[in-house]
Design a protein around this motif. Structure first.
Motif, PDB file in Angstrom:
ATOM      1  N   GLU A 112      91.785  12.468  47.816  1.00 13.75           N
ATOM      2  CA  GLU A 112      90.882  11.322  47.955  1.00 13.75           C
ATOM      3  C   GLU A 112      89.760  11.617  48.951  1.00 13.75           C
ATOM      4  O   GLU A 112      88.611  11.286  48.715  1.00 13.75           O
ATOM      5  CB  GLU A 112      91.640  10.068  48.370  1.00 13.75           C
ATOM      6  N   GLY A 113      90.086  12.238  50.060  1.00  9.76           N
ATOM      7  CA  GLY A 113      89.065  12.588  51.036  1.00  9.76           C
ATOM      8  C   GLY A 113      88.063  13.586  50.484  1.00  9.76           C
ATOM      9  O   GLY A 113      86.867  13.483  50.715  1.00  9.76           O
ATOM     10  N   ILE A 114      88.558  14.541  49.714  1.00 10.36           N
ATOM     11  CA  ILE A 114      87.675  15.539  49.124  1.00 10.36           C
ATOM     12  C   ILE A 114      86.735  14.892  48.114  1.00 10.36           C
ATOM     13  O   ILE A 114      85.552  15.197  48.062  1.00 10.36           O
ATOM     14  CB  ILE A 114      88.495  16.670  48.466  1.00 10.36           C
ATOM     15  N   LYS A 115      87.261  13.972  47.322  1.00  8.40           N
ATOM     16  CA  LYS A 115      86.426  13.289  46.336  1.00  8.40           C
ATOM     17  C   LYS A 115      85.314  12.502  47.023  1.00  8.40           C
ATOM     18  O   LYS A 115      84.204  12.412  46.521  1.00  8.40           O
ATOM     19  CB  LYS A 115      87.265  12.345  45.480  1.00  8.40           C
ATOM     20  N   LYS A 116      85.614  11.945  48.189  1.00 11.99           N
ATOM     21  CA  LYS A 116      84.625  11.155  48.914  1.00 11.99           C
ATOM     22  C   LYS A 116      83.608  12.034  49.631  1.00 11.99           C
ATOM     23  O   LYS A 116      82.477  11.618  49.840  1.00 11.99           O
ATOM     24  CB  LYS A 116      85.310  10.244  49.940  1.00 11.99           C
ATOM     25  N   VAL A 159      97.093  12.365  61.461  1.00  8.50           N
ATOM     26  CA  VAL A 159      98.241  13.260  61.381  1.00  8.50           C
ATOM     27  C   VAL A 159      99.223  12.874  62.475  1.00  8.50           C
ATOM     28  O   VAL A 159      98.878  12.878  63.660  1.00  8.50           O
ATOM     29  CB  VAL A 159      97.802  14.735  61.539  1.00  8.50           C
ATOM     30  N   ALA A 160     100.436  12.542  62.076  1.00  7.69           N
ATOM     31  CA  ALA A 160     101.449  12.051  63.008  1.00  7.69           C
ATOM     32  C   ALA A 160     102.159  13.198  63.713  1.00  7.69           C
ATOM     33  O   ALA A 160     103.328  13.477  63.471  1.00  7.69           O
ATOM     34  CB  ALA A 160     102.445  11.158  62.275  1.00  7.69           C
ATOM     35  N   THR A 161     101.430  13.871  64.602  1.00  2.82           N
ATOM     36  CA  THR A 161     102.037  14.930  65.403  1.00  2.82           C
ATOM     37  C   THR A 161     102.086  14.537  66.874  1.00  2.82           C
ATOM     38  O   THR A 161     103.065  14.800  67.547  1.00  2.82           O
ATOM     39  CB  THR A 161     101.261  16.259  65.252  1.00  2.82           C
ATOM     40  N   THR A 162     101.038  13.919  67.369  1.00  3.65           N
ATOM     41  CA  THR A 162     100.974  13.490  68.762  1.00  3.65           C
ATOM     42  C   THR A 162     101.501  12.069  68.930  1.00  3.65           C
ATOM     43  O   THR A 162     102.182  11.763  69.906  1.00  3.65           O
ATOM     44  CB  THR A 162      99.521  13.564  69.277  1.00  3.65           C
ATOM     45  N   VAL A 197      87.457  12.941  58.579  1.00  3.88           N
ATOM     46  CA  VAL A 197      87.971  13.507  59.820  1.00  3.88           C
ATOM     47  C   VAL A 197      89.486  13.595  59.719  1.00  3.88           C
ATOM     48  O   VAL A 197      90.130  12.697  59.189  1.00  3.88           O
ATOM     49  CB  VAL A 197      87.593  12.589  61.010  1.00  3.88           C
ATOM     50  N   VAL A 198      90.051  14.677  60.233  1.00  7.85           N
ATOM     51  CA  VAL A 198      91.501  14.798  60.391  1.00  7.85           C
ATOM     52  C   VAL A 198      91.757  14.668  61.883  1.00  7.85           C
ATOM     53  O   VAL A 198      91.245  15.449  62.683  1.00  7.85           O
ATOM     54  CB  VAL A 198      92.023  16.144  59.849  1.00  7.85           C
ATOM     55  N   GLU A 199      92.529  13.674  62.274  1.00 10.47           N
ATOM     56  CA  GLU A 199      92.749  13.346  63.689  1.00 10.47           C
ATOM     57  C   GLU A 199      94.226  13.124  63.970  1.00 10.47           C
ATOM     58  O   GLU A 199      94.950  12.636  63.122  1.00 10.47           O
ATOM     59  CB  GLU A 199      92.018  12.047  64.026  1.00 10.47           C
ATOM     60  N   ASP A 200      94.651  13.472  65.184  1.00  8.82           N
ATOM     61  CA  ASP A 200      96.034  13.202  65.581  1.00  8.82           C
ATOM     62  C   ASP A 200      96.119  12.244  66.766  1.00  8.82           C
ATOM     63  O   ASP A 200      97.203  11.996  67.277  1.00  8.82           O
ATOM     64  CB  ASP A 200      96.778  14.501  65.892  1.00  8.82           C
ATOM     65  N   ARG A 205      94.043   2.000  62.167  1.00  7.74           N
ATOM     66  CA  ARG A 205      93.512   1.809  60.809  1.00  7.74           C
ATOM     67  C   ARG A 205      92.889   3.050  60.164  1.00  7.74           C
ATOM     68  O   ARG A 205      91.772   2.994  59.656  1.00  7.74           O
ATOM     69  CB  ARG A 205      92.532   0.658  60.781  1.00  7.74           C
ATOM     70  N   PRO A 206      93.629   4.182  60.154  1.00 12.48           N
ATOM     71  CA  PRO A 206      93.117   5.336  59.412  1.00 12.48           C
ATOM     72  C   PRO A 206      93.185   5.045  57.911  1.00 12.48           C
ATOM     73  O   PRO A 206      93.872   4.117  57.483  1.00 12.48           O
ATOM     74  CB  PRO A 206      94.087   6.455  59.793  1.00 12.48           C
ATOM     75  N   ASP A 207      92.503   5.850  57.131  1.00 14.70           N
ATOM     76  CA  ASP A 207      92.543   5.666  55.680  1.00 14.70           C
ATOM     77  C   ASP A 207      93.820   6.244  55.082  1.00 14.70           C
ATOM     78  O   ASP A 207      94.324   5.736  54.085  1.00 14.70           O
ATOM     79  CB  ASP A 207      91.316   6.328  55.049  1.00 14.70           C
ATOM     80  N   PHE A 208      94.315   7.306  55.686  1.00  9.16           N
ATOM     81  CA  PHE A 208      95.532   7.976  55.244  1.00  9.16           C
ATOM     82  C   PHE A 208      96.308   8.414  56.472  1.00  9.16           C
ATOM     83  O   PHE A 208      95.713   8.664  57.518  1.00  9.16           O
ATOM     84  CB  PHE A 208      95.215   9.228  54.409  1.00  9.16           C
ATOM     85  N   ILE A 209      97.636   8.543  56.334  1.00 10.84           N
ATOM     86  CA  ILE A 209      98.468   9.095  57.408  1.00 10.84           C
ATOM     87  C   ILE A 209      99.303  10.214  56.817  1.00 10.84           C
ATOM     88  O   ILE A 209      99.971  10.023  55.796  1.00 10.84           O
ATOM     89  CB  ILE A 209      99.385   8.022  58.033  1.00 10.84           C
ATOM     90  N   ALA A 210      99.256  11.380  57.451  1.00 11.73           N
ATOM     91  CA  ALA A 210     100.052  12.528  57.039  1.00 11.73           C
ATOM     92  C   ALA A 210     101.128  12.765  58.088  1.00 11.73           C
ATOM     93  O   ALA A 210     100.927  12.477  59.267  1.00 11.73           O
ATOM     94  CB  ALA A 210      99.161  13.763  56.899  1.00 11.73           C
TER      95      ALA A 210
END
Length: 85
Positions: free
Chosen positions: A72-76, A41-44, A20-23, A54-59
């Motif tokens: 990494e997300g694509i591989k999973k 995603v650090a927009t909001t 999931v990509v979430e803000d 505790r997301p797996d990644f932060i963009a």
């Protein structure tokens, strides 16, 4: 987590093979509760506030230069990525 579980069901993928990509903080929590990998995603909210969920990644933003940005997300979960989850 219900919306994410329903999306995985409709796509025919297991939640742990999806991402999931979430803000939003609650969105990150829902994705993780559903057992999914989550890219925050650090927009909001700031990266620091999102980190507490505790997301797996932060963009830093929604701009993705290419598949390597989500490698990494694509591989999973390659099938989920192909359908835009």
């Amino acid at each position: 987590p219900d919306i994410y579980l329903k999306a995985a069901e409709k796509l025919g993928v297991q939640p742990d093979a999806s991402f999931v990509v979430e803000d939003a903080i609650n969105g990150v929590k829902a994705a993780k509760s559903a057992g999914m990998t989550c890219i925050a995603v650090a927009t909001t909210f700031t990266a620091e506030k999102l980190k507490a969920a505790r997301p797996d990644f932060i963009a830093g933003d929604l701009f993705i230069r290419g598949l390597q940005d989500c490698d990494e997300g694509i591989k999973k979960s390659p099938k989920a990525f192909a359908f835009g989850i």
